[in-house]
Design an enzyme around this catalytic site. Structure first.
Site, PDB file in Angstrom:
ATOM      1  N   ASP A   1     -28.957 -15.622  16.568  1.00  0.00           N
ATOM      2  CA  ASP A   1     -29.986 -15.800  15.538  1.00  0.00           C
ATOM      3  C   ASP A   1     -30.080 -17.262  15.134  1.00  0.00           C
ATOM      4  O   ASP A   1     -29.234 -17.774  14.394  1.00  0.00           O
ATOM      5  CB  ASP A   1     -29.661 -14.937  14.314  1.00  0.00           C
ATOM      6  CG  ASP A   1     -30.721 -15.066  13.225  1.00  0.00           C
ATOM      7  OD1 ASP A   1     -31.838 -15.521  13.538  1.00  0.00           O
ATOM      8  OD2 ASP A   1     -30.420 -14.691  12.080  1.00  0.00           O
TER       9      ASP A   1
ATOM     10  N   LYS B   1     -32.322 -21.919  10.866  1.00  0.00           N
ATOM     11  CA  LYS B   1     -31.132 -22.042  10.029  1.00  0.00           C
ATOM     12  C   LYS B   1     -30.592 -23.467  10.100  1.00  0.00           C
ATOM     13  O   LYS B   1     -30.788 -24.169  11.094  1.00  0.00           O
ATOM     14  CB  LYS B   1     -30.034 -21.097  10.527  1.00  0.00           C
ATOM     15  CG  LYS B   1     -30.316 -19.621  10.419  1.00  0.00           C
ATOM     16  CD  LYS B   1     -29.142 -18.832  10.983  1.00  0.00           C
ATOM     17  CE  LYS B   1     -29.398 -17.343  10.948  1.00  0.00           C
ATOM     18  NZ  LYS B   1     -29.373 -16.812   9.576  1.00  0.00           N
TER      19      LYS B   1
ATOM     20  N   ASP C   1     -24.226 -11.521  15.274  1.00  0.00           N
ATOM     21  CA  ASP C   1     -25.308 -10.876  14.535  1.00  0.00           C
ATOM     22  C   ASP C   1     -25.769  -9.586  15.196  1.00  0.00           C
ATOM     23  O   ASP C   1     -26.669  -8.925  14.697  1.00  0.00           O
ATOM     24  CB  ASP C   1     -26.486 -11.841  14.375  1.00  0.00           C
ATOM     25  CG  ASP C   1     -27.305 -11.563  13.124  1.00  0.00           C
ATOM     26  OD1 ASP C   1     -26.758 -10.973  12.172  1.00  0.00           O
ATOM     27  OD2 ASP C   1     -28.498 -11.917  13.104  1.00  0.00           O
TER      28      ASP C   1
ATOM     29  N   GLU D   1     -35.114 -11.397  10.474  1.00  0.00           N
ATOM     30  CA  GLU D   1     -35.561 -10.701  11.686  1.00  0.00           C
ATOM     31  C   GLU D   1     -34.897  -9.345  11.880  1.00  0.00           C
ATOM     32  O   GLU D   1     -35.444  -8.471  12.553  1.00  0.00           O
ATOM     33  CB  GLU D   1     -35.286 -11.578  12.914  1.00  0.00           C
ATOM     34  CG  GLU D   1     -33.869 -11.556  13.450  1.00  0.00           C
ATOM     35  CD  GLU D   1     -32.820 -12.053  12.469  1.00  0.00           C
ATOM     36  OE1 GLU D   1     -31.693 -11.526  12.501  1.00  0.00           O
ATOM     37  OE2 GLU D   1     -33.105 -12.975  11.672  1.00  0.00           O
TER      38      GLU D   1
ATOM     39  N   ARG E   1     -34.365  -6.760   9.919  1.00  0.00           N
ATOM     40  CA  ARG E   1     -35.099  -5.600   9.425  1.00  0.00           C
ATOM     41  C   ARG E   1     -36.339  -5.327  10.272  1.00  0.00           C
ATOM     42  O   ARG E   1     -36.827  -4.198  10.319  1.00  0.00           O
ATOM     43  CB  ARG E   1     -35.454  -5.798   7.954  1.00  0.00           C
ATOM     44  CG  ARG E   1     -36.449  -6.895   7.671  1.00  0.00           C
ATOM     45  CD  ARG E   1     -36.463  -7.310   6.216  1.00  0.00           C
ATOM     46  NE  ARG E   1     -35.293  -8.101   5.864  1.00  0.00           N
ATOM     47  CZ  ARG E   1     -35.057  -8.580   4.646  1.00  0.00           C
ATOM     48  NH1 ARG E   1     -35.919  -8.359   3.667  1.00  0.00           N
ATOM     49  NH2 ARG E   1     -33.980  -9.295   4.396  1.00  0.00           N
TER      50      ARG E   1
END
Length: 507
Positions: free
Chosen positions: A278, A285, A296, A357, A359
């Site tokens: 991610d 990020k 993740d 992302e 959800r």
């Protein structure tokens, strides 16, 4: 590291012997043998099994207590080396067990497992005579304490220490309790193994391949959706999140059916978040925020590990696992804030932040489960929100549920396995914050309501169709920065033992 080792983590060979301890020790080579002895509240007793165990290796319990003052604090250890060749064991480990509760014995087990790493054999009289649940907790702790994370090393580099080659539990131990505890512990190890695989190896296709391999071993039916099939069937969330990556998304379905199952046999669907790395997407990020992002996909790893253990544990309900796999990278095809994504089944979602992302991919899998699988119960697990970590730290995970009985059952399993949950409310006053002016729902709260973990759960609830549902947000507990107790640095596998215990109790 070979994939075969990743998918079959070792806990050593385990044996249960009624005793007497002298006979057990006589059958083993003392050269690299560790004898584990409990220290209860009040110190080493001067008579009974503990004193007799020490006497067998030439030690007097009273003198040992006076000289070394071992503490009864759960998991504390005092090591006593013995003269080579003179005794039936080379080392004695005094391990604190406190009052002998399940949690204290789990901590004691972890200490024994750690002390036994790299040794030929461990013989333990800890937890002898304890209730079955406490014995199972000790075994789980010892197996997980002996575990070391896999490493990718040069051919001649020193490998990590392996668990003890053999573990013999001496006393009144139920073989089926020990076997079940080991199965749950190995499921946790498998989830940890997958979580720490570097993301230049682990992409959605690779993880789907591991799922196929495990399905073959565990007698599961498996189905994998390729990018083309996801597009044809309308899994817009998975496609959106994976759009910026050179490695396309996948959806994996694993099905376990117990022997003698009928259409009336309860059906559970477990959904796991599987973001193999991610970056945050276009809402990128900071660099330090990416360091742990290979883990993740822990939710998907946990679901996969649970499904792989169901037959071994004779779980009595039908279980389906859905792994929602994607890499959240960024590129010319990346999805954007303000995009509108059409999920499986047609519900539309306005994107508010590409770093939320998890959800999005979970929504596709939940909608599919509701529409096509007909579950009696639907449970998802995900490293979902930083808000969960802020709220509860790394000590427990938020639990959300739309059914009180389901929540209570999961909380009981959490207590039994030492993987604690805290039930959070689904606050209806926060739901309007997810309203969108251009789509059916916004995927993050559009106003400054805070409560990021709660609003994420409210978003997921939009896709479960009113079914009995629970959500475990393991963002805080799913990763560890330390190598201590039951934990190793990296993914923790939190939830694997909990979910298996819950499934076992459902039959």
């Amino acid at each position: 590291m070979p994939a075969a080792q990743l998918l079959a983590p070792s806990a050593g060979d385990w044996f249960c012997r009624l005793g007497p301890l002298a006979d057990v020790l006589a059958d083993l080579d003392p050269t690299d043998l560790l004898l584990a002895v409990p220290v209860p509240t009040g110190g080493l007793p001067s008579s009974g099994g503990t004193a007799e165990a020490l006497e067998l290796v030439g030690l007097d319990a009273g003198r040992v207590q006076a000289a070394y003052e071992p503490t009864a604090e759960a998991g504390s250890t005092t090591r006593l080396p013995l003269v080579p060749g003179e005794r039936a064991a080379r080392h004695v480990l005094l391990v604190g067990v406190g009052e002998g509760t399940d949690e204290e014995l789990r901590a004691a087990g972890a200490a024994v497992g750690r002390a036994g790493r790299g040794r030929a054999h461990v013989v333990s009289v800890v937890a002898d005579g304890s209730p079955a649940s406490a014995q199972g907790a000790f075994v789980e702790g010892a197996a997980l304490g002996g575990y070391s994370s896999p490493r990718w090393l040069a051919e001649h580099s020193k490998p990590p220490e392996s668990p003890a080659g053999g573990v013999t539990l001496v006393g009144s131990f139920a073989q089926h309790v020990v076997a079940s505890a080991l199965s749950r512990a190995r499921a946790t190890m498998l989830a940890r193994n997958l979580a720490v695989v570097p993301s230049n190896i682990k992409n959605p296709a690779w993880l789907a391949s591991q799922a196929r391999a495990l399905a073959g071993r565990a007698g599961l039916d498996v189905m994998v959706w390729s990018e083309r099939e996801l597009r044809r069937e309308g899994f817009g969330g998975l496609l959106a999140v994976g759009s910026g990556s050179a490695t396309p998304p996948r959806l994996v379905q694993l099905d376990y059916t117990p022997e003698g199952a009928t259409p009336a046999t309860a059906k559970v669907v477990l959904v796991g978040k599987g973001i193999t790395f991610d970056t945050g997407g276009l809402d990128v990020k900071p660099a330090e925020g990416m360091l742990a992002m290979k883990t993740d996909m822990s939710g998907a790893a946990i679901v996969l590990a649970v499904l792989a253990a169901c037959r071994e544990l004779s779980v009595g309900v039908r279980v389906t696992g859905l792994l929602a796999l994607a890499e959240n990278a960024f590129g010319g095809g990346s999805y954007r804030p303000s995009d509108v994504v059409t999920h499986y089944g047609g519900r539309t979602v306005e994107i508010g932040n590409t770093d939320a992302e998890g959800r999005i991919v979970m929504a596709d899998a939940l909608a599919y489960a509701d529409a096509r699988l007909g579950p009696d119960v639907l449970v998802d697990i995900a490293t979902l929100t930083g808000a969960a970590r802020v709220a509860l730290g790394r000590s427990m995970a938020p639990l959300y549920a739309n059914d009180d009985a389901l929540a209570s059952a999961l909380l009981r399993a959490a207590e039994a396995t030492g993987e604690p949950l805290w039930r959070f409310p689904l606050v209806e006053d926060y739901r309007p914050a997810l309203d969108s002016s251009v789509a059916d729902v916004n995927h993050i709260a559009g106003s400054a309501v805070g409560a990021g973990s709660i609003t994420a759960a409210l978003f997921l609830r939009e896709f479960v169709g009113g079914r009995r549902w629970a959500h475990l947000d393991i963002a805080g507990v799913g990763r560890s920065d330390v190598d201590r107790g039951l934990l190793t640095k990296g993914g923790t596998g939190f939830g694997a033992r909990l979910l298996l215990s819950w499934l076992e109790e459902m039959a």
